[in-house]
Enzyme design. Sequence first.
Site, PDB file in Angstrom:
ATOM      1  N   TRP A 148       0.821  -1.071  -0.094  1.00 20.76           N
ATOM      2  CA  TRP A 148       0.131   0.080  -0.047  1.00 20.76           C
ATOM      3  C   TRP A 148       0.804   1.171  -0.119  1.00 20.76           C
ATOM      4  O   TRP A 148       0.547   2.378   0.673  1.00 20.76           O
ATOM      5  CB  TRP A 148      -0.924  -0.118   1.216  1.00 20.76           C
ATOM      6  CG  TRP A 148      -2.033  -1.177   1.263  1.00 20.76           C
ATOM      7  CD1 TRP A 148      -1.837  -2.006   0.109  1.00 20.76           C
ATOM      8  CD2 TRP A 148      -2.909  -1.507   2.307  1.00 20.76           C
ATOM      9  NE1 TRP A 148      -2.998  -3.252   0.665  1.00 20.76           N
ATOM     10  CE2 TRP A 148      -3.422  -2.717   1.988  1.00 20.76           C
ATOM     11  CE3 TRP A 148      -3.101  -0.985   3.583  1.00 20.76           C
ATOM     12  CZ2 TRP A 148      -4.218  -3.270   2.631  1.00 20.76           C
ATOM     13  CZ3 TRP A 148      -3.887  -1.501   4.358  1.00 20.76           C
ATOM     14  CH2 TRP A 148      -4.678  -2.705   4.000  1.00 20.76           C
ATOM     15  N   HIS A 149       1.882   1.053  -0.878  1.00 26.60           N
ATOM     16  CA  HIS A 149       2.826   2.583  -0.989  1.00 26.60           C
ATOM     17  C   HIS A 149       2.955   3.010  -2.300  1.00 26.60           C
ATOM     18  O   HIS A 149       3.973   3.251  -2.804  1.00 26.60           O
ATOM     19  CB  HIS A 149       4.265   2.088  -0.335  1.00 26.60           C
ATOM     20  CG  HIS A 149       4.166   1.563   0.997  1.00 26.60           C
ATOM     21  ND1 HIS A 149       5.532   0.851   1.516  1.00 26.60           N
ATOM     22  CD2 HIS A 149       3.544   1.800   2.138  1.00 26.60           C
ATOM     23  CE1 HIS A 149       5.241   0.597   2.798  1.00 26.60           C
ATOM     24  NE2 HIS A 149       4.006   1.157   3.315  1.00 26.60           N
ATOM     25  N   PRO A 150       1.729   3.326  -2.894  1.00 25.78           N
ATOM     26  CA  PRO A 150       2.037   3.922  -4.462  1.00 25.78           C
ATOM     27  C   PRO A 150       2.608   5.226  -4.387  1.00 25.78           C
ATOM     28  O   PRO A 150       2.184   6.098  -3.555  1.00 25.78           O
ATOM     29  CB  PRO A 150       0.560   4.023  -4.904  1.00 25.78           C
ATOM     30  CG  PRO A 150      -0.390   4.093  -3.618  1.00 25.78           C
ATOM     31  CD  PRO A 150       0.361   3.376  -2.570  1.00 25.78           C
TER      32      PRO A 150
END
Length: 516
Positions: free
Chosen positions: A452-454
């Site tokens: 969840w690190h775009p």
Amino acid sequence: MDFASSYDYVVVGAGAAGCVVARRLLDRTDASVLVLEAGGTDDRDSVHHTDIASMTSMWGDPTVTWPYETAAQPALNGRTVHLPQGRLVGGGTSVNAMMYVRGNRRDFDHWNFLGNEGWSYEDVLPYFRRSENYHGASSLYRGADGPLDVVPYPAPSEASLAFLDAARELGFDGGADWDYNGERQENAAFLYQSTRTPGDRRASTATAFLDPLRDDPRLTVHTGATATRVVLSGGVAVGVEYVAGDARHVVGATSEVVVCAGALASPKLLMLSGIGPAAELARHGVDTVVDLPGVGRNLQDHLLFGVAYQSLRDLAFPQLLSEAGIFVHTREGLPAASPDLQYFFGPVQFVDDRYRVDGPGFTFAPILARPHSRGTVSLRSADPLDLPVVDPGYLTAEADVDVLVRGITLARELVETSAFSALRGRELAPGGHLTDRKDLAGYVRESASTVWHPVGTCRMGADRDAVVDARLRTVGVDRLRVADASVMPTITAGNTNAATIMIAEKAADLIVEAAG
């Protein structure tokens, strides 16, 4: 242009970056600031509790997270991946796993090497220090009087202490007191630090930065307000259009508009405003104001999966999703680069249900720290309420698969040390019978998912594909900045929250400097 109401600054997004930008503008100027947040308030109890059950109860809950889902990923066997993002005041910092990782000093030096003046490690270190109130050992690298509480992990499990010992057996440095956010990150095992107060409450950017100034008459926060476009006049950002309920509003910004909506929503907003790849905009009937081909490109994300074992002893349930970790290089010939492999580790079975067994277990979670794969964010339609199309291109670079396969083999080396002899049970996943690269790569492709690190979709730079310059000003548009994870040219080695806060701290200084 006349507006029903105007503010000096309009900040779009009250997440990891927006709360910080708003706070610092109020700290350093006499300006009025409007913050527009599409989600709701952060008043539910689960936001502020730090136990894992409260945290995970919010993941996938559409009242507090945006239900993003990727396009089918060919390199993940055609799977789609859920990619929820924070949808409330505090954004991701109100729902994330509360792990505090700055990144590697080489990450920022590389940003500087790419032509972004003022973004070397030495340049950004003061902003990291400014934001934090670190409750561990003091050093030149840590801040002690910032708004954001950061605490060392208080009570590691027996398994995590074994992880630290195992790493030392293999020749790595580290230990329970190793500060990976200090002088050196790589090649040392450590316990993760957490964004929570000494009283054990979540420290989000909303509680740390915004709440102390909620009574300031210069601050206005509108929740349930979805920005639909930046209002432009003659190449100048003069306001923001947004919808709240069934009503459409247009508000003026006399100084600047600052977009802090995150790596998925910020490029969408720019494109809806006519700023982006001309062919993409035309396909959806959006008039092009500035042809910026890099908007929505350069998407990067971290991937992880589990390498799990039965434990021969009962283990205390963790207080943090990952207790221990390490950053390493998987290729010996790249010592001047940031490490490409990170681990989460903890006393849980972090694998698919088909691999789980009754009883205690522990898991190594290899993370692709520096992906070579790149993806895109594009418009689904011209409807501002439609989520964009997110195609991260996971594992399209074979070098990324190599890193994660090495993540399995190194986990096996760690678990075979004497440090784990009293705990080591059967390998649950991928299973000790899988040994050749083809089978291990197959497990990676069937199991890997997002951390969840775009980042990276409005990247800063000086080339044709740059969206903002080194001062975070949008190319071709005056008085419009982007200040969030989307401006990262390359992803940091480690969780991206701390670096996003740093970007916002620096952005506020750049804005104040521009105002004179």
